[in-house]
Design an enzyme around this catalytic site. Structure first.
Site, PDB file in Angstrom:
ATOM      1  N   ASP A  65       0.852  -1.196   0.000  1.00 13.69           N
ATOM      2  CA  ASP A  65       0.000   0.000   0.000  1.00 13.69           C
ATOM      3  C   ASP A  65       0.883   1.239   0.000  1.00 13.69           C
ATOM      4  OD1 ASP A  65       0.815  -0.155   2.679  1.00 13.69           O
ATOM      5  OD2 ASP A  65      -1.103   0.532   3.468  1.00 13.69           O
ATOM      6  N   TYR A  67       2.869   4.860   0.751  1.00 15.66           N
ATOM      7  CA  TYR A  67       3.551   5.449   1.909  1.00 15.66           C
ATOM      8  C   TYR A  67       2.550   6.260   2.724  1.00 15.66           C
ATOM      9  CZ  TYR A  67       7.897   4.351  -0.590  1.00 15.66           C
ATOM     10  OH  TYR A  67       8.925   3.714  -1.243  1.00 15.66           O
ATOM     11  N   PHE A  78       6.479   1.976  -4.427  1.00 13.25           N
ATOM     12  CA  PHE A  78       7.881   2.192  -4.047  1.00 13.25           C
ATOM     13  C   PHE A  78       8.409   3.584  -4.395  1.00 13.25           C
ATOM     14  CE2 PHE A  78       7.687  -2.499  -4.407  1.00 13.25           C
ATOM     15  CZ  PHE A  78       8.142  -2.842  -3.137  1.00 13.25           C
ATOM     16  N   HIS A 186      11.370  -9.315   0.255  1.00 10.52           N
ATOM     17  CA  HIS A 186      11.054  -7.890   0.160  1.00 10.52           C
ATOM     18  C   HIS A 186      12.322  -7.054   0.378  1.00 10.52           C
ATOM     19  CE1 HIS A 186       9.100  -4.029   1.049  1.00 10.52           C
ATOM     20  NE2 HIS A 186       8.056  -4.521   0.414  1.00 10.52           N
TER      21      HIS A 186
END
Length: 221
Positions: A65, A67, A78, A186
């Site tokens: 989701d 920031y 990102f 990740h």
């Protein structure tokens, strides 16, 4: 009002966009944005689709989701706007990029990736300020699953960069015979050293695209 999908994306997702489910979700989001500070801005909610047309998709990168801090989210997974400090996960993405291909972007704004055909898709496209996953129950996950299903049914020779268990589970049904699926932990500081570093996904993606006679991605300007 929340921005809407346009172009071929709108056509391909017509049944979803016109469904009562989607309309109710948009109404709920409008209320959220009226009552709380939410990100990204209303006109940037579908920015990933706006910058990366359906016809141009080459690579799919899944985030969870947006920031949750003011000024960071701008509709691309990102990515952060030009001039913003680069968040930890993106720093690690750039670190791996430099190790893999020898250079990395100066800015955290990945708009130039999106314009080349990298779909920077968050599973949940909006969030309430300061509260991770706060909009995950509004229906976004169902929306994202339909997007991935449409890509699965109508596109091939795509590269899926699946970083972390969440992205890998979400894309578990992608046809690996018709597409390249690359998996790694990740890039967050908590897991990047478990195999994200050294994965060389960026060069592998371009090698695959070139082999399919598709223009590779210029990962650095």
């Amino acid at each position: 009002m929340i921005a809407t999908l346009e172009g071929t994306w709108k056509v391909k997702l017509e049944d979803l966009v016109n469904s009562s489910f989607h309309q109710e979700m948009i109404c709920s989001l409008d209320k959220e944005y009226d009552d709380y500070s939410c990100y990204p801005a209303k006109n940037e909610v579908f920015k990933a689709f706006e910058l990366c047309s359906f016809e141009s998709v080459k690579v799919v990168i899944i985030g969870q989701d947006p920031y949750i801090r003011n000024g960071q989210a701008h509709g691309l997974s990102f990515s952060v706007p030009q001039g913003m400090a680069i968040p930890p996960s993106l720093k690690n993405i750039f670190k791996e990029l430099k190790s893999d291909i020898g250079s990395m972007p100066i800015s955290g704004d990945l708009t130039f990736w999106a314009k080349q055909g990298v779909l920077l898709l968050n599973a949940t496209l909006t969030v309430r300020e300061g509260v991770s996953n706060s909009h995950s129950s509004l229906g976004w996950l169902d929306f994202t699953k339909v997007v991935l299903q449409v890509l699965k049914e109508t596109q091939e020779n795509l590269v899926f960069l699946l970083w972390g268990g969440f992205a890998q589970k979400l894309c578990a049904k992608i046809n690996t015979e018709k597409n390249l699926v690359l998996k790694a932990p990740h890039p967050s500081p908590l897991s990047s050293y478990r195999g994200f570093f050294g994965s060389k996904h960026f060069s592998a993606a371009n090698k695959y695209l070139i082999n399919q006679k598709i223009e590779p991605i210029k990962w650095c300007k």
